[in-house]
Design a protein around this motif. Structure first.
Motif, PDB file in Angstrom:
ATOM      1  N   LEU A 193     -24.690   9.327  -0.656  1.00  0.00           N
ATOM      2  CA  LEU A 193     -25.839   9.307   0.072  1.00  0.00           C
ATOM      3  C   LEU A 193     -26.985   8.492  -0.163  1.00  0.00           C
ATOM      4  O   LEU A 193     -27.515   7.876   0.572  1.00  0.00           O
ATOM      5  N   VAL A 216     -26.303  13.118  10.562  1.00  0.00           N
ATOM      6  CA  VAL A 216     -26.211  14.700  10.262  1.00  0.00           C
ATOM      7  C   VAL A 216     -26.662  15.292  11.309  1.00  0.00           C
ATOM      8  O   VAL A 216     -27.719  15.340  11.833  1.00  0.00           O
ATOM      9  N   PHE A 244     -21.327  15.602   8.693  1.00  0.00           N
ATOM     10  CA  PHE A 244     -21.564  14.118   8.776  1.00  0.00           C
ATOM     11  C   PHE A 244     -20.588  13.359   9.518  1.00  0.00           C
ATOM     12  O   PHE A 244     -19.494  13.514   9.416  1.00  0.00           O
ATOM     13  N   ILE A 275     -24.998   6.956   8.877  1.00  0.00           N
ATOM     14  CA  ILE A 275     -24.350   8.136   8.732  1.00  0.00           C
ATOM     15  C   ILE A 275     -25.417   9.038   9.510  1.00  0.00           C
ATOM     16  O   ILE A 275     -26.397   8.712   9.868  1.00  0.00           O
ATOM     17  N   ILE A 328     -19.936  19.710   6.342  1.00  0.00           N
ATOM     18  CA  ILE A 328     -20.622  19.648   5.371  1.00  0.00           C
ATOM     19  C   ILE A 328     -20.553  20.958   4.559  1.00  0.00           C
ATOM     20  O   ILE A 328     -20.709  22.250   4.961  1.00  0.00           O
TER      21      ILE A 328
END
Length: 299
Positions: free
Chosen positions: A152, A217, A134, A215, A239
């Motif tokens: 989230l 990923v 993240f 954010i 993560i």
């Protein structure tokens, strides 16, 4: 290289501050593969003193025509350790196609950066392990480390690679629909249905740096270079490998990386394994200079 979702590998890492299927590391959308293109390099003549390396010209930051990509550098170290000359065989296509278009056709002999156990190839012993991360702005104070973190669901835009484990989990959690238009805006609304479509990893980092995304990923090797060079202080959280869909199906977040050769090329595979052992300190140094956090190998 084919963070070939593992196109990819993505591309797999402790909390750090940095200034192509759901089980695959790399980025990729493989709904329909185009026919081989004339832009693929011709194979160099066979030379026992050379190591022919399958590579994409356009897979930053992993593989680029100027040989400055992360996997290009690792390939050179492996070849030199084997006392061979590194000889790149290039394609203009994304790296998800190098196995089919180059390796299988014997135009080259090795692919760098595949998930260990990739069924298309015989894979070497893993030479590093990496995971998804993240990425947030450091000034946000977010320390999200797991897909199980309830925060989230309260965030705005999430930048995630198409076809990645993150996309799978967002869909399962009901977060994808609210982000879909945003994500497709990052590729100018190009459809992924009949062509390879992927968000540039540098764009994902930029979206976070500018505040356009809360954010991102991403597979750590795909974004490490851009996070490290960002003028905005960014935070990276590995993560946790505890992600699962609502039906209990595990969605892996960490992946061993290997060199791939043709499945019947056992002699070359043995040579690659030996070279990887000798070259490990140099390979680790390349990864650390890139800013890739390393995990303990699973195998």
């Amino acid at each position: 290289m084919t963070r070939n979702i593992c196109s990819i590998a993505t591309l797999c890492l402790p909390t750090l501050l940095w200034s192509a299927t759901a089980g695959a590391a790399s980025l990729g959308v493989q709904n329909a593969e185009p026919a081989p293109s004339a832009s693929t390099s011709l194979a160099p003549p066979s030379d026992p003193n050379a190591l022919r390396i399958c590579a994409s010209k356009n897979q930053p930051p992993l593989s680029m025509a100027d040989e400055t990509g992360l996997e290009n550098k690792i390939a050179v170290v492996v070849a030199e350790t084997m006392k061979r000359k590194p000889q790149f065989v290039w394609t203009d296509r994304p790296a998800i196609y190098v196995v089919r278009d180059l390796l299988d056709k014997k135009l080259c002999d090795v692919v760098i950066g595949l998930d260990t156990g990739d069924p298309r190839v015989a894979s070497s012993k893993p030479y590093y392990r990496a995971g998804y991360v993240f990425v947030t702005r450091a000034d946000r104070g977010l320390d999200i480390k797991s897909w199980n973190d309830a925060r989230l669901k309260s965030l705005g835009h999430l930048a995630v690679a198409f076809g990645s484990p993150g996309e799978v989990l967002m869909k399962d959690m009901g977060l994808y629909e609210n982000n879909m238009n945003y994500l497709y805006s990052l590729v100018n609304f190009r459809s992924a249905r009949n062509q390879y479509t992927q968000i540039d990893p540098s764009r994902m980092v930029q979206e976070v740096a500018t505040g356009s995304a809360d954010i991102a990923v991403a597979f750590a090797p795909d974004v490490a270079r851009y996070v490290k060079s960002s003028t905005t202080a960014l935070r990276v959280e590995s993560i946790a490998d505890d992600a699962a869909k609502s039906n209990g199906e595990k969605v892996p977040q960490q992946f061993d990386q290997s060199v791939g050769v043709r499945r019947d090329d056992t002699a070359l595979l043995a040579q690659i394994d030996a070279a990887l052992t000798t070259a490990k300190p140099k390979i680790d140094a390349i990864l650390e200079a890139e800013g890739v956090p390393l995990l303990s190998l699973a195998h």
